[in-house]
Design a protein around this motif. Sequence first.
Motif, PDB file in Angstrom:
ATOM      1  N   ASP A 272       0.760  22.926   2.535  1.00 12.19           N
ATOM      2  CA  ASP A 272       1.196  21.528   2.391  1.00 12.19           C
ATOM      3  C   ASP A 272       2.441  21.393   1.520  1.00 12.19           C
ATOM      4  O   ASP A 272       3.262  20.505   1.711  1.00 12.19           O
ATOM      5  N   PHE A 276       5.587  18.651   1.263  1.00  9.23           N
ATOM      6  CA  PHE A 276       5.833  17.800   0.090  1.00  9.23           C
ATOM      7  C   PHE A 276       7.258  18.019  -0.427  1.00  9.23           C
ATOM      8  O   PHE A 276       7.987  17.082  -0.708  1.00  9.23           O
ATOM      9  N   THR A 301      -4.369  18.408   2.912  1.00 12.11           N
ATOM     10  CA  THR A 301      -3.963  17.001   2.842  1.00 12.11           C
ATOM     11  C   THR A 301      -4.390  16.259   4.101  1.00 12.11           C
ATOM     12  O   THR A 301      -4.950  15.160   4.040  1.00 12.11           O
ATOM     13  N   VAL A 335       0.901  15.695  -4.644  1.00 10.23           N
ATOM     14  CA  VAL A 335       0.119  14.911  -3.692  1.00 10.23           C
ATOM     15  C   VAL A 335       0.053  13.426  -4.072  1.00 10.23           C
ATOM     16  O   VAL A 335      -0.540  12.621  -3.365  1.00 10.23           O
ATOM     17  N   TYR A 469      -5.497  21.045  -4.605  1.00 10.22           N
ATOM     18  CA  TYR A 469      -5.870  19.749  -5.145  1.00 10.22           C
ATOM     19  C   TYR A 469      -6.553  19.896  -6.472  1.00 10.22           C
ATOM     20  O   TYR A 469      -7.273  20.812  -6.693  1.00 10.22           O
TER      21      TYR A 469
END
Length: 469
Positions: A272, A276, A301, A335, A469
């Motif tokens: 991810d 980003f 995500t 995120v 995360y």
Amino acid sequence: MSKYYPGIILRVYPGSLAEELELVPGDKILEINGQGLRDIIDLSFAMADEEIDMLVEHADGEQEMISFEKEIDEELGVEFESAVFDGIRNCANHCYFCFVDMIAPNMRQSLSIKDDDYRLSFLYGNFVTMTNMGPNDFRRIKQFHLSPLFVSVQCMNPELRAQMLRCPGAAKIAEQLDHLEEAGADYHTQVVLCAGLNDGAELERTIREVVARRPHALSLAIVPVGITKYRTDPFPLHQFDAEGAARVIDEVEKWQKKIQQEEGRTFIYLGDEFYFLAGRPVPPTSFYDGFPQLDNGIGLTRNFINDWDKESNAHEEIASYEEPVYLDVVTGTAVAPVMQELAKKAEDAHANLHVRIVPVKNEHFGTTVNVSGLLTAHDIMAALKRLDGPRAGILIPEPALRSGEDIFLDDVSLSSMREAFPESRIEPVQTGADYYRALMDWPHYAKRRAGETAYMWQSNAGYTKNIQY
Ligand code: SF4
């Protein structure tokens, strides 16, 4: 010294065969039907019998032979302290990009385990480099059908791989993959991409050679190298900037399209963080072919957003908040925009909901580390203390806590954090569904962590699994 590798029982499941046999935590299983056991793989195969003679050593040192009959597929019903009774196999490398070497001093000792154990790869999806494997290991893979495995490829150029892993044996990657295939094993692959090192033409070569190994090769994940401020390795490593990330996405997209045309799946997935960094949206669900490397953080995500949507579709009626509810949502900086977008949806549905996204800079590891799972309690608490205003609750990212425990990376407990903010309720959030429930029904939201599957030991790969995360 015992000649056995004891399988030390950590937990006995209620109603299990083990309970019936009066096994208790701390008992050590030494032998089954005369066979010593190296790990739970040996144990599972030895237990696939109807008549069992089990040699057990109790806590007082007394050994007992327990003989019993069982259904051939009946499980014992225990958890062990470790799945590998003869010890975790350590890696033989000194990789330029080793995250274990970039952990701050004084962090939990378990974070510095450099495992490279094909058994943990089979059992838990940990990535292995295979540089410590010999013919006996491949024989065992074949004998016990240990498939699929998860292989850290990094690059298919032998010299470059040996250089990056600082291990001459790493040059044999093609040969080792051949051995896996001859043993009948399939494998998922991973590349940790370092700007200016194994990207560009090298990445092109790696993709070409891994793609050619289908169907044994099941997938290829490409994740950007992470560098903390504690890295002391003299080799200069570079992270990707927005432009570099966009270039990687574009280059890989050509391959993704080609494979999609050939066989209707994507096969190659990017972490991810590339999206980003490049400021692009993460791909849609269909792109991820059922998320085969979700445990490796690939597609997290999109999966989080899907989870939110699913939970939101399941609740058409939303009871409104009669009083204003003020929530702070702690997140890594990468995120934060996604968390903000979802929070906006919740606020649109709830007139009295006020969400404040709190992107926390990672001062502990260095601000280039931007994932939520590597936030420390100190950084989180400092960021929260800088904020004024009403705050009924604080949502913190569950991956920042050790799996199955309420302890942050810097050994601060969740209860200590709660004591530091007595005016607010602090709850962990793991999934998109959790996030939806927490925002939409805060008074009743309480993340139940007890009973979740706990990792029985912390491994490097298990650790890296949680970093997004
Ligand atoms: S990255 Fe993995 S294989 Fe490389 S040195 Fe670190 S623990 Fe070992």
